[in-house]
Design an enzyme around this catalytic site. Structure first.
Site, PDB file in Angstrom:
ATOM      1  CE1 TYR A 101      -3.649   2.610   1.373  1.00 15.30           C
ATOM      2  CE2 TYR A 101      -1.644   3.605   2.231  1.00 15.30           C
ATOM      3  CZ  TYR A 101      -2.976   3.697   1.905  1.00 15.30           C
ATOM      4  OH  TYR A 101      -3.647   4.888   2.107  1.00 15.30           O
ATOM      5  CD  GLU A 190      -5.935   4.461  -0.592  1.00 15.53           C
ATOM      6  OE1 GLU A 190      -6.026   4.869   0.569  1.00 15.53           O
ATOM      7  OE2 GLU A 190      -6.859   3.852  -1.173  1.00 15.53           O
TER       8      GLU A 190
END
Ligand code: GDP
Ligand code: MN
Length: 380
Positions: A101, A190
């Site tokens: 991530y 993101e």
């Protein structure tokens, strides 16, 4: 403004961040054609402005073009948390060895950009932050100092990534993501998951991208990405007219001057047992033009049974708003009753203007509470 995955990935690509090749499709036949062009296994991905599509059945692997067509059929029209799927992104399927991530967001408290990186990708980041906070490496970037590669190294080591090949690619991706974030005037970029393939290649498999609305004038190409069909028709009309409007699900139409006043009006309507149909802020002005445009937007909602006009005169004078309301009523026919509460600068004069004209279906109240009660009663 939130971007779809495929739009965010397009911006990623412009800044050199690796993504998989893909095509947009709006019908099963287009999905099939896209899969044919791409060749091999593909992944069919619902394009909606909400996350968690995988769990909701909005992401499916397809082995061949016929399978892609079938999967597209299944996903199109699906309701994912209130978002109906009308577009698909067909992407060459990736083999996944690891899911990381990576994000960069604007930390308002610190007034700096904040990077977050963890090897526990694929799941919601809030979950990682709660259950395993140590796995989440954070890094602030001072906007004056700018981004420095040594900072990215610290972030990568902090996340416990020790493979030299991955480190090198991550260093490159983090630098590019920072440029992408700053130069796009983004509030959030993101990548979840940022995958590592079995061959050790690092690539963005998803994108969540939010651009600052106030900076859109600098990015006409990004502004054009806005999908007006993703908004309720009333909100679309409001945007075109420049009225600040949010649709809610009640039956009392709300109009006020100033966002704070409108917010409290919603509360007061709820307090007296009613349900507001919308949020609508007239802004500073109260001229006939502004009133007509706001009323036109509010009345597009067929649920509206009464309208509560809540005005607090400051720089805007109540008598001017009262004249604006009268002029608006002359220009348009409105079936629903309207309750007006005027307070503040020139409130007396404003109420007198309305009382003298006394148009049918218009009620004047002196306080917000009385006005709300009347509007709720008239909506019954
Ligand atoms: P989200 O659920 O809305 O966050 O959508 P993502 O794009 O992040 O996809 C969800 C999950 O689907 C990923 O975490 C992967 O596990 C899986 N997935 C997505 N694309 C691929 C792919 O190309 N290959 C494989 N094997 N899995 C994929
Ligand atoms: Mn994701």
């Amino acid at each position: 403004m939130d971007l779809y995955e495929y739009q965010g990935k397009e911006l990623f690509r412009r800044f050199g961040i690796p993504t998989s090749e893909g095509r947009l499709a709006t019908t099963p036949a287009e999905a099939r054609a896209a899969a044919e062009e791409l060749g091999g296994q593909v992944v069919v991905k619902a394009q909606v402005l909400t996350g968690g599509r995988g769990k909701a059945g909005g992401i499916k692997l397809a082995d061949d073009p016929a399978d892609a067509e079938r999967k597209a059929q299944e996903i199109l029209g699906l309701d994912i948390r209130g978002h109906v799927v009308r577009k698909l992104w067909i992407e060459r399927a990736s083999e996944i060895a690891k899911e990381y991530y990576l994000s960069v967001t604007f930390d308002r408290g610190a007034k700096q950009a904040l990077f977050m990186l963890t090897t526990e990708g694929g799941v919601e980041i809030e979950e990682v932050a709660e259950t395993n906070p140590d796995a989440l490496a954070r890094l602030h970037v001072d906007p004056l100092e700018g981004y420095q590669p040594y900072q990215a190294r610290r972030l990568i080591y902090g996340a416990g990534i020790d493979d030299p090949g991955e480190q090198k690619q991550l260093l490159d991706i983090i630098g590019k993501l920072y440029r992408c974030f700053v130069e796009s005037d983004a509030l959030l970029c993101e990548i979840n998951p940022l995958i590592v393939t079995p061959e050790g290649e690092v690539r963005a498999l998803d994108s969540k991208f939010t651009v600052d609305d106030n900076a859109l004038f600098k990015h006409p190409d990004v502004a054009e990405m806005r999908d007006l069909e993703a908004y309720p028709p009333e909100e679309r009309a409001a945007r075109e007219k420049g009225v600040t409007y949010v649709k809610l699900d009640g039956d009392v139409g709300i109009l006020g001057n100033g966002a704070g006043l409108v917010m409290s009006t919603l509360d007061v309507i709820a307090l007296v047992g009613g349900r507001p149909a919308n949020f609508c802020d007239l802004g500073g002005g109260g001229d006939a033009e502004g009133v007509v445009e706001a009323l036109e937007v509010i009345l597009q909602d067929p649920q509206v049974k009464s309208i509560f006009f809540n005005i607090f005169g400051g720089i805007t004078r109540c008598d001017e708003v009262a004249r604006g309301i009268l002029a608006a009523l002359e220009r348009m026919t409105i079936a629903q009753p309207i309750v007006v509460r005027l307070d503040g600068t020139n409130a007396e004069e404003g109420r007198k203007v309305l009382a003298d004209a006394a148009p049918e279906g218009l009620y004047v109240e002196a306080t917000m509470l009385d006005g709300a009660r009347k509007a709720v009663e008239l909506a019954k």
